[in-house]
Scaffold this motif. Structure first.
Motif, PDB file in Angstrom:
ATOM      1  N   GLU A 104      62.785  45.526  39.920  1.00  0.00           N
ATOM      2  CA  GLU A 104      63.186  44.256  40.385  1.00  0.00           C
ATOM      3  C   GLU A 104      62.068  43.092  39.905  1.00  0.00           C
ATOM      4  O   GLU A 104      62.680  41.958  39.777  1.00  0.00           O
ATOM      5  N   ALA A 105      60.773  43.305  40.024  1.00  0.00           N
ATOM      6  CA  ALA A 105      59.871  42.400  39.600  1.00  0.00           C
ATOM      7  C   ALA A 105      59.891  42.161  38.378  1.00  0.00           C
ATOM      8  O   ALA A 105      59.687  40.879  37.885  1.00  0.00           O
ATOM      9  N   GLN A 106      60.285  42.990  37.434  1.00  0.00           N
ATOM     10  CA  GLN A 106      60.208  42.991  36.002  1.00  0.00           C
ATOM     11  C   GLN A 106      61.212  41.935  35.703  1.00  0.00           C
ATOM     12  O   GLN A 106      61.281  40.935  34.762  1.00  0.00           O
ATOM     13  N   ARG A 107      62.461  41.787  36.625  1.00  0.00           N
ATOM     14  CA  ARG A 107      63.525  40.939  36.083  1.00  0.00           C
ATOM     15  C   ARG A 107      63.070  39.626  36.190  1.00  0.00           C
ATOM     16  O   ARG A 107      63.630  38.588  35.302  1.00  0.00           O
ATOM     17  N   PHE A 108      62.048  39.169  36.989  1.00  0.00           N
ATOM     18  CA  PHE A 108      61.435  37.809  37.151  1.00  0.00           C
ATOM     19  C   PHE A 108      60.036  37.553  36.388  1.00  0.00           C
ATOM     20  O   PHE A 108      59.393  36.480  36.633  1.00  0.00           O
ATOM     21  N   ASP A 109      59.857  38.501  35.770  1.00  0.00           N
ATOM     22  CA  ASP A 109      58.384  38.225  35.113  1.00  0.00           C
ATOM     23  C   ASP A 109      58.683  38.273  33.430  1.00  0.00           C
ATOM     24  O   ASP A 109      59.111  39.263  32.675  1.00  0.00           O
ATOM     25  N   PRO A 110      58.407  37.019  32.792  1.00  0.00           N
ATOM     26  CA  PRO A 110      58.720  36.612  31.366  1.00  0.00           C
ATOM     27  C   PRO A 110      57.497  37.163  30.420  1.00  0.00           C
ATOM     28  O   PRO A 110      57.822  37.100  29.330  1.00  0.00           O
ATOM     29  N   LEU A 111      56.293  37.397  31.140  1.00  0.00           N
ATOM     30  CA  LEU A 111      55.157  37.755  30.344  1.00  0.00           C
ATOM     31  C   LEU A 111      54.868  39.297  30.274  1.00  0.00           C
ATOM     32  O   LEU A 111      54.416  39.747  29.237  1.00  0.00           O
ATOM     33  N   SER A 112      54.654  39.964  31.452  1.00  0.00           N
ATOM     34  CA  SER A 112      54.260  41.324  31.313  1.00  0.00           C
ATOM     35  C   SER A 112      55.087  42.352  30.516  1.00  0.00           C
ATOM     36  O   SER A 112      56.308  42.251  30.659  1.00  0.00           O
ATOM     37  N   ALA A 113      54.412  43.209  29.670  1.00  0.00           N
ATOM     38  CA  ALA A 113      55.432  43.993  29.055  1.00  0.00           C
ATOM     39  C   ALA A 113      55.552  45.325  29.651  1.00  0.00           C
ATOM     40  O   ALA A 113      56.606  46.010  29.478  1.00  0.00           O
ATOM     41  N   TYR A 114      54.743  45.696  30.568  1.00  0.00           N
ATOM     42  CA  TYR A 114      54.959  46.666  31.390  1.00  0.00           C
ATOM     43  C   TYR A 114      54.454  46.388  32.958  1.00  0.00           C
ATOM     44  O   TYR A 114      53.386  45.751  33.196  1.00  0.00           O
ATOM     45  N   LEU A 115      55.039  47.132  33.833  1.00  0.00           N
ATOM     46  CA  LEU A 115      54.353  47.137  35.113  1.00  0.00           C
ATOM     47  C   LEU A 115      54.471  48.313  35.736  1.00  0.00           C
ATOM     48  O   LEU A 115      55.276  49.416  35.238  1.00  0.00           O
ATOM     49  N   GLY A 116      53.418  48.721  36.410  1.00  0.00           N
ATOM     50  CA  GLY A 116      53.193  50.029  36.996  1.00  0.00           C
ATOM     51  C   GLY A 116      52.438  50.093  38.277  1.00  0.00           C
ATOM     52  O   GLY A 116      51.867  49.390  38.772  1.00  0.00           O
ATOM     53  N   PRO A 170      45.208  44.843  30.537  1.00  0.00           N
ATOM     54  CA  PRO A 170      45.683  45.115  31.717  1.00  0.00           C
ATOM     55  C   PRO A 170      45.083  44.386  32.949  1.00  0.00           C
ATOM     56  O   PRO A 170      44.127  43.837  33.065  1.00  0.00           O
ATOM     57  N   VAL A 171      46.266  44.104  33.882  1.00  0.00           N
ATOM     58  CA  VAL A 171      45.519  43.123  35.108  1.00  0.00           C
ATOM     59  C   VAL A 171      46.040  43.972  36.486  1.00  0.00           C
ATOM     60  O   VAL A 171      47.304  44.427  36.277  1.00  0.00           O
ATOM     61  N   ALA A 172      45.258  44.093  37.390  1.00  0.00           N
ATOM     62  CA  ALA A 172      45.514  44.850  38.360  1.00  0.00           C
ATOM     63  C   ALA A 172      45.185  44.476  39.754  1.00  0.00           C
ATOM     64  O   ALA A 172      44.267  43.751  39.681  1.00  0.00           O
ATOM     65  N   ILE A 173      45.732  44.894  40.751  1.00  0.00           N
ATOM     66  CA  ILE A 173      45.426  44.488  41.994  1.00  0.00           C
ATOM     67  C   ILE A 173      45.654  45.689  42.986  1.00  0.00           C
ATOM     68  O   ILE A 173      46.134  46.703  42.720  1.00  0.00           O
ATOM     69  N   ALA A 174      45.098  45.792  44.019  1.00  0.00           N
ATOM     70  CA  ALA A 174      45.011  46.979  44.984  1.00  0.00           C
ATOM     71  C   ALA A 174      46.349  47.209  45.615  1.00  0.00           C
ATOM     72  O   ALA A 174      47.205  46.162  46.016  1.00  0.00           O
ATOM     73  N   ALA A 175      46.949  48.515  45.623  1.00  0.00           N
ATOM     74  CA  ALA A 175      48.241  48.741  46.293  1.00  0.00           C
ATOM     75  C   ALA A 175      48.045  48.698  47.554  1.00  0.00           C
ATOM     76  O   ALA A 175      46.641  48.832  48.339  1.00  0.00           O
ATOM     77  N   LEU A 188      50.619  45.285  32.219  1.00  0.00           N
ATOM     78  CA  LEU A 188      49.855  45.059  30.907  1.00  0.00           C
ATOM     79  C   LEU A 188      50.684  44.015  30.262  1.00  0.00           C
ATOM     80  O   LEU A 188      51.896  44.030  29.957  1.00  0.00           O
ATOM     81  N   VAL A 189      49.846  43.022  29.626  1.00  0.00           N
ATOM     82  CA  VAL A 189      50.043  41.821  29.285  1.00  0.00           C
ATOM     83  C   VAL A 189      49.898  41.526  27.841  1.00  0.00           C
ATOM     84  O   VAL A 189      48.534  42.024  27.442  1.00  0.00           O
TER      85      VAL A 189
END
Length: 213
Positions: A104-116, A170-175, A188-189
């Motif tokens: 769902e998040a990736q649908r609105f993210d034009p920059l990130s190649a991967y989300l994890g 890699p860009v990260a925040i705490a879960a 991953l940008v």
């Protein structure tokens, strides 16, 4: 004593005038040479000063552009974190739930190649098309420095994925805490996308742009 003839006195006078003229000419040449050297030095100082200011302007422009791009990925991570926090604890730990939220998040993210999402030994990863990428999951984990452990947004060392020549930041925040200690949400940008901002700037031919974390 024999008095000097008029011709001898005239010759001596001409020689003295010649020596004086030569001295004046030498001084004039020295003054012109010194002036020329001073002008060259001043010109070089001005050129280097202008170049330094131009480099600073370029660096600030790139910093603003890259920051604006990274803000898109950070917004995606914040949204993923909020969705995980809103889910029941058992559901947030479920891989299927994590993949759904990532897609769902990736649908609105034009920059990130991967989300994890990494929670303990479990890693859920989707690509820009929302497809699960289990074979790349472990290799995609960001290497984060302990020095910035207290920062809200953290940047990992640049990495490559198997079979892919591209480099990723890699860009990260705490879960949410429900996912356990050390759990992170990350993106991953593509580094090329970030450095692509330099193409629109008037960078001198042969100059280099370096991205480091």
């Amino acid at each position: 004593m024999t008095a000097a003839s008029p011709g001898s006195r005239h010759a001596a006078y001409i020689a003295a005038r010649y020596r004086n003229a030569s001295l004046v000419l030498a001084l004039a040449v020295a003054l012109l040479a010194g002036t020329a050297v001073w002008l060259v030095v001043q010109a070089r100082i001005e050129v280097w000063d202008d170049a330094r200011h131009n480099q600073q302007d370029v660096a600030l422009a790139m910093q603003s552009t890259i920051s604006a791009l990274l803000a898109q990925s950070i917004m995606s991570l914040e949204g993923i974190r909020s969705d995980l926090a809103a889910a029941p604890a058992a559901s947030a730990l479920d891989r299927a739930t994590q993949l759904r939220i990532l897609r769902e998040a990736q649908r609105f993210d034009p920059l990130s190649a991967y989300l994890g999402v990494r929670a303990g030994a479990s890693v859920a990863l989707v690509d820009s098309q929302g497809r699960a990428q289990d074979p790349l999951a472990l290799r995609s984990l960001p290497v984060l420095s302990a020095a910035d452990a207290g920062e809200h947004v953290r940047f990992g060392a640049l990495l490559q994925l198997r079979g892919d020549a591209a480099w990723y930041l890699p860009v990260a925040i705490a879960a949410p805490r429900a996912l356990g200690d050390g759990a992170v949400v990350y993106a991953l940008v593509p580094a090329r996308r970030l450095l692509g901002a330099a193409a629109s700037l008037k960078v001198l031919p042969g100059s280099l742009v370096t991205l480091f974390t």
